[in-house]
Design an enzyme around this catalytic site. Structure first.
Site: not given
Ligand code: PMP
Length: 407
Positions: A124, A201, A204, A227, A365
């Site tokens: 991401h 990270d 998910q 999430k 993203c």
């Molecule tokens: N890493 C991953 C794998 C994600 O899916 C996301 C959110 N889509 C993020 C980081 C960023 O999370 P946040 O916007 O809640 O900071």
């Protein structure tokens, strides 16, 4: 599998009764954010009607109640991920904040010119850009583990990348775009064999899998409250004490200090050293309520249920002629990305929405990943503990309809 009471789970989420364009809502955008159970919604109101006050500061009654409730959440998180110590749990505003904290603090302390940071091709933007920034600042190099056409890490290439210049490996547990479940235990072990720390990270993963930071032996683990059925604006950075102790504060301000003089400031102990300023108190407390909620069903039960649903959805969608899956790893969790051949993902998403089906379309993203597959984006259905086979059937019918309209 013991009985999974899906009807009672769905009844806990009031928003699921919503109608969209005259159709019952089919919410399959859980990778972006999950819906909230009534207990979390109530906890937000309770906080503001009963204990609203700043934390870690006042001696007065309300401040003590708010501080206690906030610290109870830290304990709940610590237990949920099996941290060795509660003070290894830093409350942040989310995964993005957590990764930026490590990139800046660890980066300043340990990354020098000529060093390397290793990430993967499926990260991401939150797990790419902070590392690019710190690499640029330090004169270090960002290296990227390639993936195969199924969307799996090339573990041979990874092994070949590890050397004494690598100062950190930072990869995702579950890809938000491909659904790939990465072999992080092996990733961590190989890095540790060369004394390299690893950040995972977990944005998910935390809502779908049993996470035990000690069993994983992970150095840093980041995730977001929103999430995992909790409020927005709160997240977690777990870090091993041995690293957090050696890292400088990321931001300066109230709460992160023990003593401030104009000549010199003495920083607070863990975890407060990394928690400058008034936090999102309400969200922090209510993340604890969300964890309680997950625990009433049990993360292992949720994982079993969701795995079955993912299999069902993959099979049902694969029966549509024009479908092309992006991300077909052997080990997957909760996410299905696809294209309807010949149609732009955005157009598919718009038709699905007209039929009440909420999915995400676009690059999610993960623009470098889109480039890797040479596609503009995907349609992504991402499941949560309250989704059903009926949701999947409605998704499949809607995709068929979109295909017939667009092709
Ligand atoms: N890493 C991953 C794998 C994600 O899916 C996301 C959110 N889509 C993020 C980081 C960023 O999370 P946040 O916007 O809640 O900071």
């Amino acid at each position: 599998m013991t009985h999974y009471d899906i009807d009672s789970i769905r009844a806990d989420f009031p928003i699921l009764k919503t109608k969209v364009n005259g159709h019952p809502l089919v919410y399959l955008d859980n990778g972006a954010t999950t819906q909230k159970p009534q207990s979390v919604i109530n906890a937000i109101t309770d906080y503001y009607t009963q204990i609203n006050s700043n934390v870690h500061r006042g001696v007065h009654h309300l401040s003590q109640l708010a501080t206690d409730a906030y610290e109870v959440t830290r304990k709940k998180i610590s237990e949920f991920i099996n941290a060795a110590h509660d003070y290894e749990v830093i409350l942040t505003s989310g995964t993005t904040h957590s990764i930026n904290l490590v990139a800046n603090s660890y980066g300043k302390q340990f990354v020098r010119e000529g060093d390397e940071i290793v990430i993967s091709a499926m990260e991401h933007h939150s797990n790419i850009v902070p590392w690019q920034m710190i690499c640029e600042d330090r004169g270090a190099k960002l290296r990227v583990i390639p993936i195969n056409d199924e969307g799996e890490l090339d573990m041979e290439a990874y092994a070949a990348m590890l050397n004494e210049r690598v100062k950190l490996v930072s990869i995702t547990y579950v890809s938000n775009t491909l659904g790939t479940l990465n072999p992080i235990k092996e990733v961590i072990k190989q890095a540790h064999d060369q004394d390299i720390p690893v950040l995972i990270d977990g944005a998910q993963a935390i809502q779908h899998l049993d996470v035990d930071v000690q069993a994983l032996d992970v150095d840093f683990f980041a995730f977001s409250g929103h999430k995992m059925y909790g409020p927005t604006g709160v997240g977690v950075l777990y870090g091993k004490e041995k690293w957090l102790d050696r890292m400088p504060p990321y931001q300066g301000g109230g709460d992160m200090i023990k003593e401030v003089r104009f000549e010199k400031t003495i920083y607070n102990e863990l975890p407060f050293k990394f928690e400058a300023g008034t936090p999102n108190i309400e969200a922090g407390i209510c993340l604890g309520t969300a964890i309680d909620y997950i625990k009433t069903t049990g993360i292992n039960q949720i994982a079993l249920y969701e795995t079955e649903l993912l299999k069902y959805a993959t099979k049902a969608l694969s029966e549509i002629d024009q479908i092309r899956f992006i991300g077909t790893a052997k080990e997957k969790s909760s996410v299905i990305s696809f294209l309807v051949n010949g149609a732009h993902p955005y157009d598919v998403g718009v038709i699905l929405d007209k039929l009440g089906v909420a999915v995400r379309t676009g690059h999610h993203c993960t623009q470098p990943l889109m480039e890797r597959f040479d596609i503009p984006g995907t349609v992504r259905a991402s499941i949560a503990m309250y989704n059903t086979k009926e949701d999947i059937d409605l998704l499949v019918n809607a995709v068929k309809k979109a295909a017939s309209m667009l092709l």
